[in-house]
Design a protein around this motif. Structure first.
Motif, short mmCIF file in Angstrom:
data_model
loop_
_atom_site.label_atom_id
_atom_site.label_comp_id
_atom_site.label_asym_id
_atom_site.label_seq_id
_atom_site.Cartn_x
_atom_site.Cartn_y
_atom_site.Cartn_z
N ARG A 1 15.28 -7.11 5.30
CA ARG A 1 15.83 -7.81 6.47
C ARG A 1 14.72 -8.29 7.39
NH1 ARG A 1 20.64 -4.85 9.29
NH2 ARG A 1 21.85 -6.27 8.00
N TRP A 2 13.69 -7.46 7.60
CA TRP A 2 12.57 -7.83 8.46
C TRP A 2 11.35 -6.99 8.12
CZ3 TRP A 2 11.25 -3.33 10.74
CH2 TRP A 2 12.25 -2.43 11.08
N ARG A 3 10.20 -7.48 8.55
CA ARG A 3 8.95 -6.74 8.48
C ARG A 3 8.33 -6.73 9.87
NH1 ARG A 3 8.80 -9.89 3.67
NH2 ARG A 3 8.61 -8.62 1.77
N PHE A 4 7.84 -5.58 10.28
CA PHE A 4 7.25 -5.44 11.61
C PHE A 4 5.78 -5.08 11.47
CE2 PHE A 4 5.96 -2.82 15.21
CZ PHE A 4 6.39 -3.56 16.30
N ASP A 5 4.92 -5.85 12.10
CA ASP A 5 3.48 -5.63 12.07
C ASP A 5 3.13 -4.50 13.03
OD1 ASP A 5 0.56 -7.77 12.61
OD2 ASP A 5 0.74 -5.68 11.99
N ILE A 6 2.88 -3.30 12.50
CA ILE A 6 2.54 -2.16 13.35
C ILE A 6 1.16 -2.34 13.96
CG2 ILE A 6 2.22 0.34 13.42
CD1 ILE A 6 4.03 0.52 10.95
N GLY A 7 0.25 -2.91 13.20
CA GLY A 7 -1.12 -3.10 13.67
C GLY A 7 -2.00 -1.90 13.44
N HIS B 1 0.10 -1.33 7.19
CA HIS B 1 0.30 -1.56 8.62
C HIS B 1 1.66 -2.18 8.92
CE1 HIS B 1 -4.29 -1.64 9.72
NE2 HIS B 1 -4.01 -0.74 8.79
N THR B 2 2.63 -1.94 8.05
CA THR B 2 3.92 -2.62 8.17
C THR B 2 5.07 -1.63 8.15
OG1 THR B 2 3.02 -4.56 7.05
CG2 THR B 2 5.41 -4.39 7.14
N ALA B 3 6.07 -1.89 9.01
CA ALA B 3 7.36 -1.23 8.91
C ALA B 3 8.35 -2.21 8.32
CB ALA B 3 7.84 -0.77 10.29
N TYR B 4 9.18 -1.73 7.40
CA TYR B 4 10.14 -2.57 6.69
C TYR B 4 11.55 -2.16 7.06
CZ TYR B 4 6.19 -3.71 3.59
OH TYR B 4 4.97 -4.13 3.08
N GLY B 5 12.39 -3.15 7.34
CA GLY B 5 13.82 -2.93 7.53
C GLY B 5 14.56 -3.48 6.33
N VAL B 6 15.26 -2.63 5.58
CA VAL B 6 15.85 -3.00 4.30
C VAL B 6 17.37 -2.84 4.37
CG1 VAL B 6 15.80 -2.60 1.81
CG2 VAL B 6 13.75 -2.16 3.18
N ASP C 1 0.86 -1.18 0.00
CA ASP C 1 0.00 0.00 0.00
C ASP C 1 0.89 1.23 0.00
OD1 ASP C 1 -2.21 1.67 0.10
OD2 ASP C 1 -3.21 0.53 1.68
N LEU C 2 0.29 2.38 -0.17
CA LEU C 2 1.00 3.65 -0.28
C LEU C 2 1.82 3.94 0.97
CD1 LEU C 2 1.28 6.31 -1.98
CD2 LEU C 2 -0.62 7.20 -0.61
N SER C 3 3.01 4.49 0.77
CA SER C 3 3.82 4.99 1.88
C SER C 3 3.63 6.50 1.97
CB SER C 3 5.30 4.67 1.66
OG SER C 3 6.09 5.23 2.69
N GLY D 1 5.40 6.36 15.28
CA GLY D 1 4.06 6.50 15.83
C GLY D 1 3.03 5.83 14.94
N ASP D 2 1.79 5.72 15.44
CA ASP D 2 0.74 5.10 14.63
C ASP D 2 -0.61 5.71 14.94
OD1 ASP D 2 -0.50 3.72 16.85
OD2 ASP D 2 1.03 2.17 16.71
N HIS D 3 -1.63 5.26 14.20
CA HIS D 3 -2.96 5.82 14.33
C HIS D 3 -3.69 5.39 15.60
CE1 HIS D 3 -2.54 7.67 10.55
NE2 HIS D 3 -3.76 7.53 10.09
N LEU D 4 -3.11 4.50 16.40
CA LEU D 4 -3.69 4.13 17.68
C LEU D 4 -3.11 4.94 18.82
CD1 LEU D 4 -3.94 0.23 17.36
CD2 LEU D 4 -5.72 1.96 17.00
#
Length: 409
Positions: free
Chosen positions: A286-292, A274-279, A253-255, A310-313
């Motif tokens: 390298r990894w994907r983090f589920d922000i939720g 809903h994901t943070a990516y470590g590249v 999805d859009l960044s 930060g996030d929308h929650l």
């Protein structure tokens, strides 16, 4: 957003899942989880390198560390509050001589004395601009100010606010950044990326190259030590070197945020999946983090290998840049009559002790220490989407869509 509840140490809730090249962290069992940083065994490590320098650009530096080697405010004492002529969405920067440079969406840039809150000068860019996109000027060592201002232009001003030259773009220019060799890098909201000769206050620099990366970009570029430019465009991250695309990483999805570069070279970006990516620097995930949750909060990458976002929650999460594991989380919630939704809409700002500061859509500015203890909660009366800055004396400077600019000491 909502009134703050109690904070409890719940332990780490995330773990890596395997040793594959692209691990995904496990789903968060409790989205309300609060994990103090000292419980994660990180507090006490230095968050920032170097001496106490001002905040000279977007995210403080070219890697978007979002952190300064000073201790931020420990209470919500407002030193001064200025009402500007329009919403204060552009992020302020702080230069030498205790000067705060802050613009409003009405298209006026103010040079404000950090001690008194009074104008030293102001510059009119010739028209209104901006919406909810936080951009910041860049300060050169000779005092030149590069303001991404109205009329799709980067405006060069001297230390007295006098205009020297302008660079025009096809779309809204995002925050300028300087490469290690002094080149000026500017992205624009239409997905363009341009490089210019090292700028001065005298004449407009020559454009070295320009490329179109996509249809839209909301991310100000970050630059690694080797000169590689990383920026977000459409649904993903792009690495550019010498005017050529080296690789792309596609999200689902859009960044709508800027990337940040960790000390080990890991590039972190987020997307609306809903994901943070470590590249890795070679383009491998390298990894994907589920922000939720969604996020409009650009990540900050500190000197000790943590990434805050930060996030929308209404939460700010700290993850390990190398592994993608959860290290800490705080939650700031407030409710206002006009805005009942929650969300962190600013880049988190981190001080030398891992105290974290951020603004929210319902208009509150929060501060938490590494134990998860609330330091401050200031109601600005309107959405805070202006990216904050920390001055060399620890003063937090942040704007609000109310038109107010606040200095919190």
């Amino acid at each position: 957003m909502r009134a703050l509840g109690g904070l409890a140490a719940l332990g780490l809730t995330l773990a890596g899942c395997g040793s594959t090249a692209m691990p995904r962290t496990a789903a968060i069992r409790d989205q309300r989880a609060v994990v103090p940083l000292d419980a994660a065994g990180v507090a006490g490590r230095p968050a920032v390198r170097g001496g106490a320098q001002p905040w000279p650009g977007f995210g403080r530096d070219a890697t978007h560390s979002g952190s300064a080697p000073v201790v931020g405010p420990q209470r919500g004492h407002v030193r001064w509050r200025r009402r500007l002529e329009g919403p204060v969405v552009p992020g302020p920067v702080i230069g030498s001589g205790r000067v705060v440079l802050a613009a409003s969406n009405a298209g006026v840039l103010h040079a404000i004395d950090l001690t008194t809150g009074r104008d030293r000068w102001r510059a009119n860019g010739g028209g209104a601009y901006g919406s909810d996109l936080s951009t910041s000027p860049a300060l050169l060592t000779d005092g030149t100010i590069l303001w991404p201002g109205p009329r799709d232009a980067v405006i060069a001003l001297d230390q007295h606010g006098r205009e020297r030259w302008r660079l025009s773009f096809d779309g809204t220019p995002l925050s300028p950044v300087l490469a290690p060799d002094g080149m000026l890098i500017v992205g624009d909201a239409r997905g363009g990326l341009s490089a210019f000769d090292p700028p001065t206050s005298g004449v407009a620099p020559r454009r070295r190259w320009h490329i179109d990366l996509g249809e839209v970009s909301y991310g100000s570029p970050a630059i690694a030590r080797d000169g590689t430019v990383y920026t977000t465009a459409d649904a993903g991250l792009v690495a550019v070197r010498d005017g050529r695309v080296r690789w792309r990483v596609h999200a689902r999805d859009l960044s709508e945020t800027s990337p940040a570069i960790a000390p080990d070279g890991t590039v972190v970006f987020t997307a609306n999946d809903h994901t943070a990516y470590g590249v890795r620097p070679d383009g491998r995930v390298r990894w994907r983090f589920d922000i939720g949750a969604l996020t409009y909060s650009s990540p900050s990458a500190t000197a000790d290998g943590l990434v805050y976002l930060g996030d929308h929650l209404g939460r700010v999460t700290a993850i390990d840049a190398r592994t993608g594991r959860l290290r800490a989380r705080v939650r700031g919630l407030s409710r206002t009559p006009a805005l009942r939704s929650v969300g962190v809409w600013t880049q988190p700002v981190i001080d030398a002790r891992h105290d974290v500061y951020f603004g929210t859509r319902p208009g509150h500015v929060y501060g938490f220490d590494a134990r998860g203890r609330r330091l401050l909660d200031i109601d600005t009366g309107a959405t805070v989407d202006s990216y904050p800055a920390l001055a060399s004396d620890g003063t937090l400077v942040v704007g609000s869509e109310s038109g107010d600019l606040l200095a919190v000491r």
